[in-house]
Design a protein around this motif. Structure first.
Motif, short mmCIF file in Angstrom:
data_model
loop_
_atom_site.label_atom_id
_atom_site.label_comp_id
_atom_site.label_asym_id
_atom_site.label_seq_id
_atom_site.Cartn_x
_atom_site.Cartn_y
_atom_site.Cartn_z
N LEU A 31 33.55 17.62 44.86
CA LEU A 31 32.58 16.08 43.18
C LEU A 31 32.83 14.87 43.99
N ILE A 32 31.13 14.56 43.84
CA ILE A 32 31.18 13.41 44.59
C ILE A 32 30.67 12.03 43.42
N ASP A 33 31.80 10.83 44.23
CA ASP A 33 31.60 10.03 42.68
C ASP A 33 29.90 8.74 43.18
N HIS A 34 29.19 9.06 42.72
CA HIS A 34 28.14 8.13 43.28
C HIS A 34 28.26 6.38 41.58
N ASP A 35 29.18 6.00 41.71
CA ASP A 35 29.41 5.21 40.84
C ASP A 35 28.43 4.97 39.15
N ARG A 36 27.25 5.24 39.51
CA ARG A 36 26.78 5.05 37.65
C ARG A 36 27.16 6.50 37.55
N HIS A 37 27.15 7.73 38.30
CA HIS A 37 27.11 9.42 37.42
C HIS A 37 27.61 9.92 38.80
N LEU A 38 27.60 11.28 38.54
CA LEU A 38 29.18 12.31 39.80
C LEU A 38 28.42 13.23 40.32
N ASP A 39 27.97 13.41 40.91
CA ASP A 39 27.79 15.16 41.13
C ASP A 39 28.36 16.26 42.13
N THR A 40 28.19 17.14 41.27
CA THR A 40 29.05 18.49 41.71
C THR A 40 28.17 19.09 42.61
N TYR A 41 28.42 20.11 43.40
CA TYR A 41 27.55 20.57 44.43
C TYR A 41 28.89 22.25 44.78
N LEU A 42 28.19 23.06 44.13
CA LEU A 42 28.28 24.32 44.39
C LEU A 42 27.82 25.49 44.51
N PRO A 80 23.33 12.48 49.42
CA PRO A 80 22.70 11.30 49.37
C PRO A 80 23.52 10.25 49.87
N GLU A 81 23.03 9.24 50.35
CA GLU A 81 24.54 7.81 51.08
C GLU A 81 25.45 7.21 50.51
N ASP A 82 24.63 6.48 48.98
CA ASP A 82 25.46 5.80 47.67
C ASP A 82 26.52 6.16 47.41
N GLY A 83 27.83 6.23 47.65
CA GLY A 83 28.61 6.27 47.14
C GLY A 83 28.99 8.09 46.97
N THR A 84 30.20 7.87 48.57
CA THR A 84 30.61 9.29 49.14
C THR A 84 32.15 9.99 48.90
N ARG A 85 32.45 8.75 47.91
CA ARG A 85 34.36 9.12 47.70
C ARG A 85 34.01 10.94 47.41
N GLN A 86 34.64 11.81 47.30
CA GLN A 86 34.82 13.13 47.31
C GLN A 86 36.69 13.06 46.13
N LEU A 87 36.71 13.66 44.93
CA LEU A 87 37.87 13.79 44.22
C LEU A 87 37.58 15.34 43.38
N ASP A 88 39.29 15.26 43.50
CA ASP A 88 39.00 16.08 42.31
C ASP A 88 39.52 16.34 41.26
N GLY A 202 31.72 10.84 25.61
CA GLY A 202 31.83 10.03 24.95
C GLY A 202 32.09 8.77 26.13
N ASP A 203 33.25 8.45 26.58
CA ASP A 203 33.32 7.24 27.76
C ASP A 203 33.41 8.06 28.70
N ALA A 204 32.07 8.88 29.31
CA ALA A 204 32.13 9.31 30.29
C ALA A 204 30.99 9.61 30.78
N ARG A 205 30.80 9.64 32.19
CA ARG A 205 29.29 9.63 33.24
C ARG A 205 28.94 10.75 32.92
N GLU A 206 27.54 10.86 33.90
CA GLU A 206 26.60 12.03 33.69
C GLU A 206 27.60 12.54 35.18
N ILE A 207 27.38 14.22 34.75
CA ILE A 207 27.29 15.13 35.95
C ILE A 207 26.19 15.69 36.05
#
Length: 217
Positions: A31-42, A80-88, A202-207
């Motif tokens: 799960l990667i934080d891209h600031d404006r949205h989040l990406d999940t690869y599975l 993608p390079e922008d935003g590489t922070r991985q999350l639990d 609601g108060d949530a970014r797209e995934i």
């Protein structure tokens, strides 16, 4: 579907918290934080089990469902390079009224846990959700996801209904991704997403949720 879990208890002061984790690590899941949205690869296994954990969150309003994955290696292809922070990821019911600021201390107190296997309805029982787009504008509407970030963890807070209705995204990836990717070598991209137009955020970014069949580990 049968879902092997570990059940953990952690006490902070007078309050005891129940934390549920998958018994086997979700190795091919990031799960990667891209600031404006989040990406999940599975991969297929992770998508199937996360779909089950999503449904479990709908039926476990007094528990925190914790999906550890921030230390995982990513898929083999370049991301993608922008935003590489991985999350639990932590899934929880809004009625728990949990403060994410308490999570780091709770996480540090979790032991090996008690093994347990739960049986959930299979993905075939997950029908297409009927979305009430107007309801998301009502102040009293609780069938929306809200997100918080704390201690390298994304907290997805929602109602039983919104967890139950959106688990289908992960089952869709597990069911259709493995056949789609090899059949479309020029564009091997199978994905779905929790989108802002779906009436569930609601108060949530797209995934963005994408199937990947090649991994570094």
């Amino acid at each position: 579907m049968k879902l092997p879990l570990t059940i953990h208890q952690a006490r902070l002061g007078a309050t005891e918290f129940k934390v549920i984790r998958p018994a086997r690590p979700l190795v091919h899941a990031v799960l990667i934080d891209h600031d404006r949205h989040l990406d999940t690869y599975l991969d297929q296994d992770a998508a199937q089990r996360i779909g089950g954990l999503w449904k479990l969150a709908a039926s476990s309003p007094r528990s925190l469902v914790h999906l550890p994955m921030r230390g995982n290696r990513g898929p083999s292809r370049e991301l993608p390079e922008d935003g590489t922070r991985q999350l639990d990821l932590v899934l929880l019911h809004h009625s728990l009224q949990f403060a994410p600021s308490r999570w780091k201390e709770i996480r540090g107190r979790l032991g090996p846990g008690r093994p347990q296997t739960v049986t959930l309805p299979g993905p075939g029982h997950t029908r297409e959700a009927v979305i009430d787009h107007e309801a998301r504008h009502y102040q009293e509407n609780r069938d929306l996801f809200h997100q918080h970030l704390h201690a390298e963890t994304l907290f997805m807070t929602g109602s039983a209904k919104v967890f139950r209705d959106t688990a289908r995204h992960f089952f869709d990836v597990a069911r259709n991704g493995p056949g789609y990717v090899p059949a479309h070598p020029s564009h091997p991209h199978f994905c779905t997403e929790l989108h802002s137009n779906d009436g569930v955020l609601g108060d949530a970014r797209e995934i963005h949720i994408e199937y990947c069949d090649q991994w570094d580990s």
